[in-house]
Design an enzyme around this catalytic site. Structure first.
Site, short mmCIF file in Angstrom:
data_model
loop_
_atom_site.label_atom_id
_atom_site.label_comp_id
_atom_site.label_asym_id
_atom_site.label_seq_id
_atom_site.Cartn_x
_atom_site.Cartn_y
_atom_site.Cartn_z
N SER A 139 0.83 -1.21 0.00
CA SER A 139 0.00 0.00 0.00
C SER A 139 0.86 1.25 0.00
O SER A 139 1.84 1.32 0.75
CB SER A 139 -0.86 0.06 1.28
OG SER A 139 -1.54 -1.14 1.52
N ASP A 148 1.23 3.96 10.07
CA ASP A 148 0.71 3.14 8.96
C ASP A 148 -0.80 3.30 8.79
O ASP A 148 -1.48 2.38 8.32
CB ASP A 148 1.06 1.66 9.15
CG ASP A 148 2.56 1.41 9.15
OD1 ASP A 148 3.28 2.15 8.47
OD2 ASP A 148 3.00 0.48 9.84
#
Ligand code: GRF
Length: 216
Positions: A139, A148
């Site tokens: 990602s 994150d």
């Protein structure tokens, strides 16, 4: 023709994502220009890659500072001496302070080796295997204060094979990282990608919560 977009890359290690970015910016019509590569480790191989490509490098050793805030303040000063429009984290193994992240709000990207929001943090390939996931991937996201956890830009999804080990999975995911990071950086450099109040926007349209999905 787009105006050029100055980029600073931060890393701590091998820098294969940096290499993919360097290679992609050598395409004549890509407006992204990597102005500097900064590492917190003097032995990071990514510094060599930058030097080989004629890109300025700098080392800022976090161990020389008293605490995260002091290091991050010096890092901001160093980054800003290159006046980048975009800051790219490419394997930068440091947790960044809230002040740092807020300073680069909307112009700070990270790549993470999992299909976020799954498997924040470390050992993502092993965790995906242990969970018996049928799919795994990587990602690119805007960085916010949640580790994150920022709005997703693009994900590459690959199937997990029966015989996969953490190492084999890591290798296939890494190959996808080298596709999606240059793509996201290019979108940003072309002015197509931005961070709106509710999430990432591509060409002015809200991206899905998962970001743009690629299934190679
Ligand atoms: C990549 O797995 C990336 O997802 C993570 O750190 C690693 C960096 O790899 N954030 P490299 O140094 O670019 O090869």
């Amino acid at each position: 023709m787009h105006a050029t977009c100055d980029v600073v890359v931060l890393l701590s290690g091998t820098g294969s994502n940096l290499q993919a970015l360097i290679d992609s910016t050598q395409a004549g019509d890509n407006p992204a220009r990597i102005r500097a590569v900064i590492s917190n480790r003097a032995d990071a191989y990514g510094l060599q890659r930058a030097q080989d490509a004629g890109i300025a490098t700098a080392v800022l050793d976090h161990k020389a500072f008293e605490g995260r805030e002091a290091f991050d303040a010096a890092l901001v000063e160093l980054i800003d001496s290159f006046s980048p429009s975009l800051v790219v984290l490419a394997g930068f193994m440091r947790i960044l302070s809230g002040d740092f992240v807020r300073h680069y709000q909307g112009r700070l990207l990270n790549i993470h080796p999992s299909l976020l929001p799954k498997y924040k943090g470390l050992h993502t390939h092993q965790r995906a295997l242990e969970a018996g996931d049928a799919e795994h991937g990587c990602s690119v996201h805007f960085v916010t204060e949640e580790l994150d956890g920022g709005p997703l830009v693009v994900q590459a999804v690959i199937p997990v094979e029966l015989e996969d080990t953490p190492a084999s999975l890591a290798q296939r995911v890494h190959a996808q990282e080298h596709q999606i990071y240059p793509l996201a950086v290019r979108w940003f450099a072309e002015g197509r990608l931005s961070l709106g109040p509710l999430g990432a926007l591509l060409d002015g349209q809200a991206l899905a919560a998962s970001g743009h999905l690629i299934r190679p």
